[in-house]
Design a protein around this motif. Structure first.
Motif, short mmCIF file in Angstrom:
data_model
loop_
_atom_site.label_atom_id
_atom_site.label_comp_id
_atom_site.label_asym_id
_atom_site.label_seq_id
_atom_site.Cartn_x
_atom_site.Cartn_y
_atom_site.Cartn_z
N PRO A 289 18.10 2.85 -2.43
CA PRO A 289 16.75 2.32 -2.63
C PRO A 289 15.92 2.44 -1.35
CG PRO A 289 18.33 0.52 -2.43
CD PRO A 289 19.13 1.80 -2.43
N THR A 290 14.63 2.52 -1.50
CA THR A 290 13.72 2.55 -0.34
C THR A 290 13.15 1.15 -0.16
OG1 THR A 290 13.15 4.87 -0.64
CG2 THR A 290 11.55 3.52 0.54
N PRO A 291 13.42 0.52 1.01
CA PRO A 291 12.85 -0.81 1.22
C PRO A 291 11.33 -0.72 1.44
CG PRO A 291 14.41 -0.21 3.00
CD PRO A 291 14.21 0.99 2.14
N LEU A 292 10.70 -1.87 1.56
CA LEU A 292 9.30 -1.91 1.99
C LEU A 292 9.30 -1.78 3.51
CD1 LEU A 292 8.22 -5.03 -0.09
CD2 LEU A 292 7.85 -2.64 -0.68
N TYR A 293 8.24 -1.21 4.06
CA TYR A 293 8.19 -1.01 5.52
C TYR A 293 6.92 -1.62 6.10
CZ TYR A 293 12.06 2.31 5.29
OH TYR A 293 13.29 2.88 5.11
N ARG A 294 7.06 -2.00 7.36
CA ARG A 294 5.91 -2.45 8.13
C ARG A 294 6.17 -2.05 9.57
NH1 ARG A 294 2.00 -6.49 7.94
NH2 ARG A 294 1.66 -7.53 9.92
N HIS A 295 5.26 -1.26 10.15
CA HIS A 295 5.44 -0.78 11.52
C HIS A 295 4.43 -1.48 12.42
CE1 HIS A 295 7.10 2.44 8.90
NE2 HIS A 295 8.08 2.37 9.77
N HIS A 296 4.95 -2.32 13.31
CA HIS A 296 4.04 -3.10 14.15
C HIS A 296 3.62 -2.31 15.39
CE1 HIS A 296 7.31 -3.92 16.93
NE2 HIS A 296 8.06 -4.33 15.92
N GLY A 297 2.50 -2.71 15.95
CA GLY A 297 2.03 -2.07 17.18
C GLY A 297 3.03 -2.32 18.30
N GLU B 117 0.88 -1.16 0.00
CA GLU B 117 0.00 0.00 0.00
C GLU B 117 0.93 1.22 0.00
OE1 GLU B 117 -2.96 1.81 3.43
OE2 GLU B 117 -1.99 -0.12 3.71
N THR B 118 0.61 2.22 -0.80
CA THR B 118 1.48 3.39 -0.88
C THR B 118 1.20 4.34 0.28
OG1 THR B 118 1.51 3.21 -3.27
CG2 THR B 118 2.18 5.33 -2.35
N VAL B 119 2.26 4.80 0.92
CA VAL B 119 2.14 5.74 2.03
C VAL B 119 2.81 7.04 1.60
CG1 VAL B 119 2.67 6.18 4.47
CG2 VAL B 119 2.32 3.83 3.67
N SER B 120 2.15 8.14 1.91
CA SER B 120 2.72 9.43 1.56
C SER B 120 3.50 9.96 2.77
CB SER B 120 1.55 10.34 1.19
OG SER B 120 2.01 11.63 1.04
#
Ligand code: GLU
Length: 297
Positions: free
Chosen positions: A245-253, A183-186
């Motif tokens: 490069p920009t990696p993919l990100y996931r920010h957990h609770g 999902e794209t995040v701005s």
């Protein structure tokens, strides 16, 4: 397709607690799910607070948890020349400027502005007031000469206005989900203001070192706590400026205790070592953490 690369990047400035364990387990779980590599990076740029015995304890705690990190972790304290080179490149493009302001001076400048305007001074996402720009636009050589004369240490700040002109938006990154959908995040890097990229006491900062190393280690998937989500906005800008490069990100609770406070800051921040001594098994840790922190999906 190249193999995904995940990393867990703790700072050995204290014992690992349940919040760290959750992040490490999330990285291991997702690396296994995506068939990725799992790296450990020791983020020990703060040489006054990070100690070898804490690093050894951290490695030991992770081994006890049974996580399959690859051997020979990267240690940031051994990579200062690499960060210095990255900073030198930004400096040569006029994107960094030296600043010898003390905390006290910055606080006084902000108080004066607040008194003048009657409005609260803007703060960055971590709640710190934005730098009021005292040294921005001054002749760098004059700032350096003055600091040397007075024996004052110098930090190097990103000139966010120039940086955004050099790498205009939109600044975007991809957030990845359990099923690898993205999902794209701005991102809004401007909300960090003129951040310090080279600290007074060490030749880098968290923000600079983390983007340089994620690229150097070819990290494709960054999994970390939601407390670092806003920092990603800045990291995306730094990657653009440095041609990385920009990696993919996931920010957990974040793991929370009954009081709802962030574990790291509360009584609930039980060191894993303490739990081990109290007879907990790695399975007990996993069970305690299952469902303790909402994932980012
Ligand atoms: N070293 C950072 C910390 O311990 C984490 C860095 C990251 O995952 O980007 O909070």
């Amino acid at each position: 397709m190249t193999q995904p690369v995940f990393r867990f990047a703790p700072s050995p400035n204290g014992r690992l607690h349940l919040g760290h364990a959750f992040s490490a387990l999330e990285n291991a779980r997702l690396a296994a799910r995506f068939g990725g590599r799992l790296l450990l990076r020791i983020e020990d740029i703060d040489t006054t607070r990070c100690r070898p015995e804490l690093e050894a304890a951290l490695v030991d705690d992770l081994a006890w948890l049974g996580l399959p990190f690859e051997p020979d972790p990267v240690r940031q304290s051994e990579r200062f020349p690499v960060y210095e080179a990255a900073a030198a490149g930004l400096r040569a493009r006029g994107l960094l400027y030296p600043c010898a302001c003390s905390r006290k001076e910055i606080a006084a400048a902000i108080a004066a502005r607040e008194a003048e305007t009657g409005r609260p001074w803007p703060r960055d996402p971590d709640g710190a007031p934005l730098y009021p720009g005292t040294c921005r636009g001054r002749d760098p050589d004059a700032v350096l000469a003055e600091a040397a004369r007075e024996g004052r240490p110098v930090a190097w700040r990103l000139d966010i206005g120039r940086a955004l002109a050099a790498a205009p938006g939109p600044h975007l990154y991809q957030r990845f989900a359990e099923d690898d959908a993205t999902e794209t995040v701005s991102a809004d890097p401007a909300r960090w203001g003129d951040v310090v990229l080279v600290r007074k006491e060490t030749p880098t900062s968290y923000h600079l070192a983390v983007v340089v190393d994620d690229a150097a280690q070819a990290v494709t998937h960054v999994v970390r706590g939601r407390d670092l989500e806003a920092a990603t906005d800045l990291h995306v800008l730094l990657q653009r400026l440095l041609g990385l490069p920009t990696p993919l990100y996931r920010h957990h609770g974040l793991v929370r205790d009954e009081a709802g406070a962030k574990l790291a800051k509360s009584l609930g921040s039980r060191p894993l070592a303490e739990l081990r001594e109290a007879g907990w098994s790695p399975q007990d840790v996993r069970a305690a953490l299952a469902g303790a922190a909402p994932s980012s999906d």
